[in-house]
Scaffold this active site. Structure first.
Site, PDB file in Angstrom:
ATOM      1  CB  SER A   1      -0.913  -0.002   1.223  1.00 41.04           C
ATOM      2  OG  SER A   1      -0.161  -0.151   2.404  1.00 41.04           O
ATOM      3  CB  CYS A   2       2.383   3.154  -2.193  1.00 46.57           C
ATOM      4  SG  CYS A   2       3.350   1.629  -2.092  1.00 46.57           S
TER       5      CYS A   2
END
Length: 486
Positions: free
Chosen positions: A2-3
């Site tokens: 997740s970014c």
């Protein structure tokens, strides 16, 4: 994975630079140690083999030197995160996104089974290594990566930013073998949090939009186009609209847009133009003022401060406090901001800003990427905790500060101000020295010296902050007791 990503066009930035920023976050329950290194041409593989899929690729034999921020532990691959090459082209990979069931049914992802070898498929672990050393422009990078995706396929859905001094491109993978890319408007900024982001695509405008040769036919043949107004909105065609998006993804886009365009729209209340769960948040906007590196760092550290959703706030309503996934989260591995400056000679044009650990508690630090080596404080990250490198030092600081946010936050803010101010000071000093002595000094020696000075200051200030917050946290221990207490 997740970014969070933000891209700033050259006419939207404070100095005319193109700016790309992305946080690499670990998956839930993981923390990945990272380091900052230079890869010389002699160390770049010719026969490349992916770790996760065993995919084998023959790479060109003329790679350029480049920087990257790989994992310390290579059991899942390189994961180069972000870097800049000798031609002042930067790449950040990747923003994990998602596509819908119709897309995956028409072009399935290349099968990947944990623990099994599969000949085929490239992904986030590979992109920096197999693209960045071989491209001279951002557009060239889009076309190279697109060709690799078409040939080898991918086992995951990702978005990648590539930029040079003039252009920023955002490439999104579509199913197993298709892709599309959009050029960021020069006067705008883009926000993207783990969702297929592009909200417009023009197949006829080859200057600003690129894609797989058969993408238009792919959409028509598989009845993917859900648009009714004659425009092509990729979110409706390829994207997802899950309930989890509304607490995990879209609120991050909302808080970033709210920061840069606070007065352009109404963001709060029942009659807001856009809410944290809005499905139609703009992919890009023209900001109300020009955007600085510090602005980017601030939004990339956001935990919804100034709203009822702040996980550190004093809101006593449990239905609001902390309900949305923060941008500055415990699982931040590294924030990389690449800045390419049009007003500087090519030898000193690029800056790679880095911050390790949870962004709420770290500082963003500039380094010149046109070097042969990087400072040990950033390059010698170990797998075991050690205050001898910045990754672990900031991880420890964050863990100490989090339960004592209100009593440590002022010390963190002073640290961030000091480090980031010193960063600009060193960059300004080094730029002036190069311009005054160009042709008379070795540029690599000069830039490496500047990087070492920055790393030494960072280490000193980080150690001081650790000492301070350790004292604050120790004084608040529940088993504290003195004779004067009774």
């Amino acid at each position: 994975m997740s970014c969070t990503t933000i891209l700033v066009g050259k006419n939207a930035s404070y100095d005319g630079s193109t700016i790309a920023a992305r946080i690499e976050d670990s998956a839930s329950g993981m923390f990945k140690a990272k380091k900052f290194i230079v890869v010389e041409p002699k160390d770049q593989p010719i026969h490349y083999k992916s770790v996760r899929t065993d995919c084998e690729i023959e790479l060109p034999d003329n790679p350029m030197r480049y920087t990257c921020v790989p994992n310390v532990k290579k059991w899942r691959g390189v994961w180069g995160a972000c870097g800049v090459n000798e031609k002042n082209v930067a790449l950040t990979a990747t923003e994990t996104i998602a596509v819908n069931e119709l897309v995956l049914g028409a072009d399935p992802l290349v099968e990947y089974v944990e623990g099994e070898v599969k000949k085929g498929g490239i992904g986030e672990e590979d992109f920096v290594t197999i693209v960045l050393p071989y491209i001279s422009t951002a557009r060239e990078g889009v076309l190279r990566l697109g060709a690799l995706l078409e040939k080898y396929g991918t086992y995951e859905v990702n978005a990648i930013a590539i930029h040079d001094v003039d252009e920023i491109w955002w490439l999104e993978t579509i199913g197993g073998h298709h892709w599309m890319a959009r050029r960021v408007p020069d006067d705008a900024y883009v926000v993207n949090p783990n969702q297929l982001g592009s909200d417009y695509f023009d197949f006829e405008d080859k200057e600003n939009f690129l894609c797989s040769d058969d993408l238009k036919e792919f959409v028509e043949e598989n009845h993917l186009n859900l648009n009714k107004d004659g425009k092509f909105n990729p979110r409706l065609v390829f994207g997802t609209n899950s309930d989890s998006d509304k607490v995990y993804n879209t609120p991050r886009a909302w808080i970033m847009l709210r920061y840069f365009n606070r007065n352009s729209y109404k963001w709060d209340g029942p009659d807001a133009d856009y809410r944290p769960d809005s499905e139609n948040l703009p992919w890009c906007l023209v900001p109300e003022r020009k955007i600085t590196i510090e602005d980017v760092k601030y939004v990339m550290s956001h935990h919804y401060q100034g709203t009822p959703y702040d996980c550190y706030g004093n809101n006593t309503n449990p239905n609001e406090k902390g309900i949305f996934r923060p941008i500055g989260i415990s699982r931040n591995d590294v924030l990389g901001i690449t800045q390419i400056r049009p007003y500087m000679p090519e030898a000193i044009r690029s800056i790679q800003w880095l911050a390790f650990g949870s962004n709420v508690y770290n500082a963003i630090v500039p380094f010149y990427p046109n070097v042969r080596k990087t400072p040990e404080y950033l390059s010698n990250t170990t797998l075991k905790p050690s205050v001898e490198n910045v990754y672990w030092a900031n991880r420890i600081i964050a863990a100490l500060c989090d339960p004592h946010f209100n009593t440590t936050n002022q010390h963190v803010e002073r640290y961030q101000l000091a480090v980031q101010s010193k960063g600009h000071e060193i960059i300004n000093k080094t730029d002036k020295k190069f311009l005054a002595e160009e042709g008379q000094i070795d540029v690599h020696d000069l830039l490496e010296e500047a990087n070492e000075e920055m790393a030494a200051y960072l280490e000193e200030e980080t150690t001081d902050l650790l000492d301070t917050v350790l004292y604050v946290a120790s004084m608040a221990m529940k088993n504290g007791f003195a004779r004067s207490d009774n």
